[in-house]
Design a protein around this motif. Structure first.
Motif, PDB file in Angstrom:
ATOM      1  N   ILE A 242      51.120  68.457  86.776  1.00 12.64           N
ATOM      2  CA  ILE A 242      49.726  68.073  87.012  1.00 12.64           C
ATOM      3  C   ILE A 242      49.615  66.562  87.146  1.00 12.64           C
ATOM      4  N   LEU A 243      50.341  65.835  86.273  1.00 11.44           N
ATOM      5  CA  LEU A 243      50.160  64.376  86.252  1.00 11.44           C
ATOM      6  C   LEU A 243      50.557  63.778  87.601  1.00 11.44           C
TER       7      LEU A 243
ATOM      8  N   ILE B 250      47.931  64.342  90.165  1.00 11.89           N
ATOM      9  CA  ILE B 250      46.773  63.436  90.041  1.00 11.89           C
ATOM     10  C   ILE B 250      47.111  62.096  90.682  1.00 11.89           C
TER      11      ILE B 250
ATOM     12  N   LEU C 170      42.949  72.363  86.421  1.00  6.22           N
ATOM     13  CA  LEU C 170      42.900  70.994  86.958  1.00  6.22           C
ATOM     14  C   LEU C 170      43.377  70.982  88.405  1.00  6.22           C
TER      15      LEU C 170
ATOM     16  N   ASN D 291      46.316  76.759  87.329  1.00  4.88           N
ATOM     17  CA  ASN D 291      45.857  75.721  86.412  1.00  4.88           C
ATOM     18  C   ASN D 291      44.517  75.187  86.897  1.00  4.88           C
TER      19      ASN D 291
ATOM     20  N   GLN E 208      45.874  67.254  76.687  1.00  5.62           N
ATOM     21  CA  GLN E 208      47.202  67.233  76.052  1.00  5.62           C
ATOM     22  C   GLN E 208      47.081  67.504  74.563  1.00  5.62           C
TER      23      GLN E 208
ATOM     24  N   PRO F 194      51.079  71.318  77.427  1.00  2.43           N
ATOM     25  CA  PRO F 194      50.874  71.096  78.870  1.00  2.43           C
ATOM     26  C   PRO F 194      51.622  72.154  79.663  1.00  2.43           C
TER      27      PRO F 194
ATOM     28  N   THR G 123      40.708  63.231  81.440  1.00  4.03           N
ATOM     29  CA  THR G 123      40.588  64.639  81.027  1.00  4.03           C
ATOM     30  C   THR G 123      41.955  65.232  80.761  1.00  4.03           C
ATOM     31  N   TRP G 124      42.926  64.892  81.575  1.00  2.00           N
ATOM     32  CA  TRP G 124      44.272  65.431  81.367  1.00  2.00           C
ATOM     33  C   TRP G 124      44.796  64.995  79.998  1.00  2.00           C
TER      34      TRP G 124
END
Lengths: 95, 101, 96, 323
Positions: free
Chosen positions: D26-27, D30, A29, A27, D76, D81, D71-72
């Motif tokens: 991902i969240l 972060i 990110l 990914n 979405q 996701p 950005t995330w």
């Protein structure tokens, strides 16, 4: 275990982990996070070098300060590119 | 001499409240109650620690600055936790209430 | 550094670590959010303790910066949660 | 005895970095990255670098986290996701071997470095009195190596231009975070205090840790939180004057000092403090607005028109309102 050797090793480990994540994760990110953490590893290595038991040398501090600001602008640019990549690939779902 | 005892006491209280907040965060069943524990305990802990440091500073400007910092953190963290509490979806929020009644 | 300060600093780091366990295990998004609250307040307390009884003024300025900037990431995170649960309707399970 | 604090901070930094890098969602990675940024600023404090700690706290924990989250959120709406799954098998051994090579090089280098490093501390401290400021970091940044800072602000400016060139539309998305009283309360508290704190840090930058970058980062934070809370008047702030004032003043100072003292950015003897303060203020203002605009891009909504036609529309509209 003087203070700076602790942070030398931490910086090296951070760079290493960031590099592994950069290679492994798919990914985008996640990869960008990995690059940021590698950057922090290098900065930590830099400032640990500048720390001589209190009489700290301020030239690396100035360089790392500049590095942090440039790193955030590079991350912002990378995120903008990332947006363009995803937009080029996919239709936008009605939000 | 009294100052040292007082400082030790205040540091002890501060640490106790921070640990209480963290353990509360760990053991409470629901997001809202965890938030409640965390915010309250940390604010009081911060008050004790700020007071302990403020007592021992030579120039009083620093201790005034510490008190202002504590007030700022108090206001901001309570506002933030209310904002978070507003956002937690309802099913979770009243799970606690259902259990009680 | 006064031994009392060292004990206080270690205690705060311990409290931070305990709080982190919940964040790692936390099922819902709300628990992730608590980590921002936790790091903010504990970080400020650590800065005050490390400032060595106010001798190092810069650390108290850093604590002010931290206090002022903690809301930014929390509000940014909340704006993310808001759109997620409202529009995508996938509910509050930790799917992200 | 003191090493206990550093050891615990270092271990938690490594643990949080591991979670941030290798967590599936991902969240959450972060969020771990934001906590990581805060702990790293504690590490800078332990290493005796308060200037870097303030900048790291403001930029590392604050702005970078907000950038990633914005950005995330944008992604979405574009695609489902997907969580980060591991790559094929050959990659792992390759990276492990390469990494161990890198790691050993680092650690070995660090051992040598700490033994033989002389450092420039003595040089800086000797010439500090003539630099017009007493904070060594600001002296290095704006007097001894001011050319680097000039180029750094140019880099920031170029990044902003590059992002504009991507023609990502500037229609700021209407974040549907309903403006609760708590949000307004936070804004009423954070924004004015951030502006005052930024000005304070800018002013004491000459004698204590602080300065242009930290002040700019804090002001950018204030702008970002206003943007997140959907404050309307912000949309007119994208004019180019504010963005380019830092670079302009710096270049002007370079030319003026060249004319006055014959060498670029060599400040006249007694006016060094005045020049440094002027450059710092302009730099802080433009850094704040540039960082704010960098945030706005990832926060903005994007029409699905391909880039070419977007640029074409822009020229068309300019053509229209010119004629």
């Amino acid at each position: 275990m003087s203070v700076d050797s602790i942070y030398f090793i931490t910086g090296a480990i951070l760079f290493g982990m960031g590099f592994i994540a950069l290679v492994i994760r798919t990914n985008l990110l996640h990869r960008l996070l990995a690059v940021n953490i590698m950057g922090v590893g290098v900065f930590m290595w830099f400032i640990a070098g500048a720390y001589q038991h209190g009489a700290t040398d301020s030239v690396p501090h100035a360089l790392v300060l500049t590095g942090i600001v440039v790193a955030v602008s590079a991350t912002a640019f990378a995120l903008a590119l990332l947006l363009k990549i995803h937009l080029a690939e996919n239709k936008e779902r009605p939000s | 001499m009294i100052l040292d005892i007082l400082t030790a006491l205040l540091f002890g209280f501060g640490l106790f409240f921070f640990l209480a907040g963290s353990i509360g965060l760990l053991r409470f069943p629901d997001v809202i109650s965890r938030l409640h524990a965390l915010t309250k305990a940390d604010n009081v802990g911060l008050a004790c620690i700020a007071l302990a440091v403020a007592i021992n500073t030579e120039n009083w400007m620093i201790s005034l600055k510490l008190m202002l910092l504590w007030l700022l953190v108090l206001m901001i963290s309570s506002l933030l936790s209310c904002l978070i509490a507003q956002r937690v979806p309802k099913p979770q929020a009243n799970r606690l209430r259902e259990e009680q009644c | 550094m006064h031994t009392l300060l060292i004990i206080a600093a270690c205690g705060l780091i311990l409290a931070f670590a305990i709080g982190l366990v919940r964040v790692v295990r936390g099922p819902t998004k709300g628990d992730r959010l608590l980590s921002l609250q936790l790091t903010g307040t504990t970080g400020i307390a650590l800065l005050i303790v490390l400032s060595n009884f106010g001798e190092n003024n810069a650390l108290i300025n850093t604590a002010f910066v931290l206090a002022l900037l903690a809301p930014i990431t929390t509000v940014a995170y909340l704006s993310v949660i808001k759109t997620l649960s409202a529009t995508d309707g996938r509910g509050e399970s930790d799917d992200t | 005895m003191l090493a206990v604090i550093d050891l615990s901070i270092a271990t938690i930094i490594i643990i949080i970095a591991a979670f941030s890098l290798f967590s599936r969602k991902i969240l959450s990675s972060i969020i771990y990255f934001i906590a990581f940024g805060l702990l790293v600023s504690l590490a800078w404090i332990r290493l005796g670098a308060p200037d870097v700690a303030i900048a790291e706290a403001a930029i590392g924990a604050g702005l970078t986290g907000a950038l990633f989250l914005a950005t995330w959120k944008r992604l979405q709406r574009v695609k489902a996701p997907e969580t980060g799954e591991a790559a094929s098998s050959i990659v792992l051994p390759l990276s492990i071997s390469l990494l161990s090579l890198l790691l050993t090089a680092f650690v070995v280098g660090s051992i040598f470095n700490s033994v033989s490093s002389a450092g420039l501390a003595s040089l800086v401290n000797e010439t500090l009195p003539q630099s017009g400021v007493s904070n060594p970091v600001t002296a290095v940044l704006l007097n001894f190596r001011s050319f680097d800072t000039l180029l750094e602000i140019a880099v920031l400016f170029l990044t902003m231009l590059a992002i504009r060139a991507l023609a990502i539309d500037f229609a700021i998305v209407q974040v549907n975070i309903k403006s609760s009283i708590f949000l307004q309360g936070i804004l009423a508290l954070v924004v004015p205090l951030s502006i005052i704190a930024g000005a304070y840090l800018l002013w004491i930058g000459s004698s204590e840790p602080g300065g242009a970058f930290q002040a700019g980062a804090i002001w950018a934070g204030a702008l970002v939180i206003m943007q997140l809370a959907n404050i309307k008047f912000l949309f007119r702030l994208h004019n180019n004057g504010l963005l380019s004032i830092g670079l302009g003043v710096f270049i002007f100072a370079a030319i003026a000092t060249y004319l006055l003292t014959g060498s670029v950015l060599m400040y006249p003897a007694d006016q060094a403090k005045f020049w440094i303060l002027a450059i710092e203020t302009a730099a802080a203002v433009s850094i704040a607005f540039i960082l704010y605009e960098l945030f706005c891009v990832s926060h903005s909504s994007v029409e699905t028109k391909p880039a070419v036609s977007v640029a074409h529309d822009r020229m068309a509209t300019e053509g229209a309102n010119k004629s």
